[in-house]
Design an enzyme around this catalytic site. Structure first.
Site, mmCIF file in Angstrom:
data_model
loop_
_atom_site.group_PDB
_atom_site.id
_atom_site.type_symbol
_atom_site.label_atom_id
_atom_site.label_comp_id
_atom_site.label_asym_id
_atom_site.label_seq_id
_atom_site.Cartn_x
_atom_site.Cartn_y
_atom_site.Cartn_z
ATOM 1 N NE ARG A 125 23.370 20.066 -3.257
ATOM 2 C CZ ARG A 125 22.842 21.479 -4.151
ATOM 3 N NH1 ARG A 125 24.274 22.366 -3.725
ATOM 4 N NH2 ARG A 125 22.043 21.569 -4.853
ATOM 5 N NE ARG A 185 17.771 15.137 -4.622
ATOM 6 C CZ ARG A 185 17.859 16.504 -4.924
ATOM 7 N NH1 ARG A 185 16.306 16.696 -4.419
ATOM 8 N NH2 ARG A 185 18.514 17.167 -4.773
ATOM 9 C CE LYS A 203 16.661 18.880 -9.412
ATOM 10 N NZ LYS A 203 17.964 19.394 -9.971
ATOM 11 N NE ARG A 210 21.535 27.906 -6.400
ATOM 12 C CZ ARG A 210 21.291 26.383 -6.336
ATOM 13 N NH1 ARG A 210 19.827 26.056 -7.080
ATOM 14 N NH2 ARG A 210 21.483 26.032 -5.863
ATOM 15 N NE ARG A 239 19.874 26.155 -2.427
ATOM 16 C CZ ARG A 239 19.570 25.139 -3.136
ATOM 17 N NH1 ARG A 239 18.357 25.228 -4.794
ATOM 18 N NH2 ARG A 239 19.846 23.813 -3.532
HETATM 19 P P1 AP5 Z 1 18.994 25.727 -10.534
HETATM 20 O O1 AP5 Z 1 17.927 26.751 -11.571
HETATM 21 O O2 AP5 Z 1 18.490 26.612 -9.594
HETATM 22 O O3 AP5 Z 1 19.484 24.940 -10.359
HETATM 23 P P2 AP5 Z 1 18.164 23.290 -9.847
HETATM 24 O O4 AP5 Z 1 18.301 21.859 -10.853
HETATM 25 O O5 AP5 Z 1 16.793 23.663 -9.573
HETATM 26 O O6 AP5 Z 1 19.627 22.872 -7.997
HETATM 27 P P3 AP5 Z 1 19.237 22.645 -6.874
HETATM 28 O O7 AP5 Z 1 20.260 23.184 -6.911
HETATM 29 O O8 AP5 Z 1 18.507 23.893 -6.495
HETATM 30 O O9 AP5 Z 1 18.754 21.651 -6.798
HETATM 31 P P4 AP5 Z 1 19.203 20.665 -5.936
HETATM 32 O O10 AP5 Z 1 18.502 19.165 -6.826
HETATM 33 O O11 AP5 Z 1 20.222 19.965 -5.159
HETATM 34 O O12 AP5 Z 1 18.433 20.933 -4.517
HETATM 35 P P5 AP5 Z 1 17.078 21.348 -4.001
HETATM 36 O O13 AP5 Z 1 16.366 22.355 -2.928
HETATM 37 O O14 AP5 Z 1 16.111 19.770 -4.504
HETATM 38 O O15 AP5 Z 1 20.338 26.370 -11.021
HETATM 39 C C1 AP5 Z 1 21.703 26.313 -10.744
HETATM 40 C C2 AP5 Z 1 22.435 27.734 -11.198
HETATM 41 O O16 AP5 Z 1 22.263 28.112 -12.663
HETATM 42 C C3 AP5 Z 1 21.482 29.484 -10.689
HETATM 43 O O17 AP5 Z 1 22.242 30.504 -10.581
HETATM 44 C C4 AP5 Z 1 20.644 29.190 -11.845
HETATM 45 O O18 AP5 Z 1 20.283 31.280 -12.064
HETATM 46 C C5 AP5 Z 1 21.724 29.124 -13.472
HETATM 47 N N1 AP5 Z 1 21.219 28.580 -14.133
HETATM 48 C C6 AP5 Z 1 20.122 27.979 -14.247
HETATM 49 N N2 AP5 Z 1 19.540 28.245 -15.758
HETATM 50 C C7 AP5 Z 1 21.249 27.668 -16.405
HETATM 51 C C8 AP5 Z 1 21.699 28.427 -17.832
HETATM 52 N N3 AP5 Z 1 20.643 27.535 -18.720
HETATM 53 N N4 AP5 Z 1 22.634 28.852 -17.894
HETATM 54 C C9 AP5 Z 1 23.648 29.316 -17.371
HETATM 55 N N5 AP5 Z 1 23.140 29.209 -16.221
HETATM 56 C C10 AP5 Z 1 21.388 29.080 -15.521
HETATM 57 O O19 AP5 Z 1 17.435 19.861 -2.804
HETATM 58 C C11 AP5 Z 1 18.405 20.411 -2.106
HETATM 59 C C12 AP5 Z 1 18.216 19.259 -0.658
HETATM 60 O O20 AP5 Z 1 17.757 19.294 -0.159
HETATM 61 C C13 AP5 Z 1 19.360 18.268 -1.248
HETATM 62 O O21 AP5 Z 1 20.146 17.836 -0.481
HETATM 63 C C14 AP5 Z 1 19.137 16.967 0.303
HETATM 64 O O22 AP5 Z 1 19.905 17.363 0.978
HETATM 65 C C15 AP5 Z 1 17.236 18.050 0.328
HETATM 66 N N6 AP5 Z 1 16.569 16.975 -0.311
HETATM 67 C C16 AP5 Z 1 15.708 17.494 -1.686
HETATM 68 N N7 AP5 Z 1 14.717 16.303 -2.184
HETATM 69 C C17 AP5 Z 1 15.220 15.322 -1.541
HETATM 70 C C18 AP5 Z 1 14.507 14.200 -1.234
HETATM 71 N N8 AP5 Z 1 13.419 13.707 -2.641
HETATM 72 N N9 AP5 Z 1 15.004 13.407 -0.823
HETATM 73 C C19 AP5 Z 1 16.334 13.520 -0.332
HETATM 74 N N10 AP5 Z 1 16.565 15.045 -0.357
HETATM 75 C C20 AP5 Z 1 16.314 15.336 -0.611
#
Ligand code: AP5
Length: 280
Positions: A219, A136, A57, A175, A208
């Site tokens: 997660r 979420r 994402k 990552r 991370r």
């Molecule tokens: P990346 O683009 O970083 O993936 P992502 O979907 O953004 O993954 P995140 O881990 O950042 O999502 P998340 O939803 O867990 O984290 P968030 O920060 O929102 O890609 C991942 C990897 O794959 C990278 O290495 C990239 O290079 C690679 N890649 C990408 N595309 C590729 C492709 N096509 N082919 C090959 N490789 C590829 O949330 C973190 C935490 O915050 C949560 O766990 C929770 O504790 C809290 N939080 C945040 N928002 C909320 C909410 N609304 N409610 C409750 N808790 C929340």
């Protein structure tokens, strides 16, 4: 008020970087001022990106930002920024949120909503927005819908990225993120030119805390229980676009962009048709 600060998260993909919006209001809170705001659009894009953690994402949000100019608003970035600010002790609510995050658990709805509500001016940004990681849970989705309805804001679409969990685990495990500028890499799929060093700013690349195997499982479970039901919620509202997240980031981006364009062309045609009928 939850005050935090951070740099810009920007992945290093094939296209050259344009000046990223600095998202100061989103990252630091409503008392901040954005230095670079997106150019106003006639009809701004207002998007939500859905999908399991690690599906890509954040990567897609950055690519969409460059094409659509809408701001990338990630709730995870706000929490991470709060945790890495050396000059400011996080509030008790933020400390609690960071502890949930480290374990891979969802932060309680109340804390997340307070943070988003404080930054609701970002939803009015004339360049539009790309929400990444919010909503979420169903409760968060309903709160956002009420707020947007009340404030006369309309979502353009909700993009749902789909990928088998086995591939997601590989993406998350590999990552690496730049400690300084937050650029995202993958040790095999997107390696930096020099091991452990950011191509953009030469900052140190780190893993991370929530990308460790024990947190990844928590997660993915949280996603299945709490976030996957949003697919039906937005499908019922006629907003959902499904995209397979397999393949190169640029190809996934092109698939997303063409579906968004098709949707917008259809909407314009429908509006023109209704106007014609009303006129006749
Ligand atoms: P990346 O683009 O970083 O993936 P992502 O979907 O953004 O993954 P995140 O881990 O950042 O999502 P998340 O939803 O867990 O984290 P968030 O920060 O929102 O890609 C991942 C990897 O794959 C990278 O290495 C990239 O290079 C690679 N890649 C990408 N595309 C590729 C492709 N096509 N082919 C090959 N490789 C590829 O949330 C973190 C935490 O915050 C949560 O766990 C929770 O504790 C809290 N939080 C945040 N928002 C909320 C909410 N609304 N409610 C409750 N808790 C929340």
């Amino acid at each position: 008020m939850i005050l935090v600060t951070a740099g810009n998260a920007s992945p290093t993909y094939s296209r050259p970087m344009s000046t990223p919006h600095n998202r100061a209001i989103w990252i630091q809170g409503p008392s901040a001022q954005c230095n670079v705001t997106p150019e106003g659009a006639l009809v701004p894009w207002r998007l939500i990106l859905l999908g399991a953690p690690g599906v890509g994402k954040g990567t897609q949000a950055e690519l969409l930002n460059r094409r659509l100019r809408a701001c990338h608003l990630s709730t995870g970035d706000v929490f991470r920024a709060a945790g890495s600010r050396p000059d400011c002790e996080p509030s008790p609510a933020m400390k609690e949120a960071l502890s949930y995050m480290r374990q891979g658990k969802l932060v309680p709805d109340f804390t997340v909503w307070e943070m988003v509500r404080e930054r609701s001016s970002c939803l009015h940004c004339r360049g539009g927005f790309i929400l990444d990681g919010f909503p979420r849970t169903l409760a968060q989705a309903e709160l956002l819908k009420d707020l947007m309805d009340r404030e006369g804001l309309k979502l353009s679409a909700v993009v749902n990225y789909d990928l088998p969990f086995s591939e997601i685990v590989v993406r998350l495990g590999g990552r690496r993120t730049c400690e300084r500028c937050k650029s995202v890499y993958h040790i095999t799929e997107r390696p930096p030119r020099f091991e452990g060093k950011c191509d953009r700013c030469e900052g140190k690349l780190i893993q991370r805390e929530d990308d460790r195997p024990e947190s990844i499982k928590v997660r993915l479970d949280a996603y299945e229980c709490s976030t996957a039901p949003l697919i039906e919620f937005y499908s019922d509202l006629g907003l959902l676009l499904n995209i397979r997240a397999k393949g190169a980031p640029d190809d996934i981006f092109e698939a997303t962009f063409s579906q968004l364009e098709e949707r917008r062309v259809r909407e314009v045609a429908q509006k023109a048709w209704v106007a014609l009928e009303n006129h006749a």
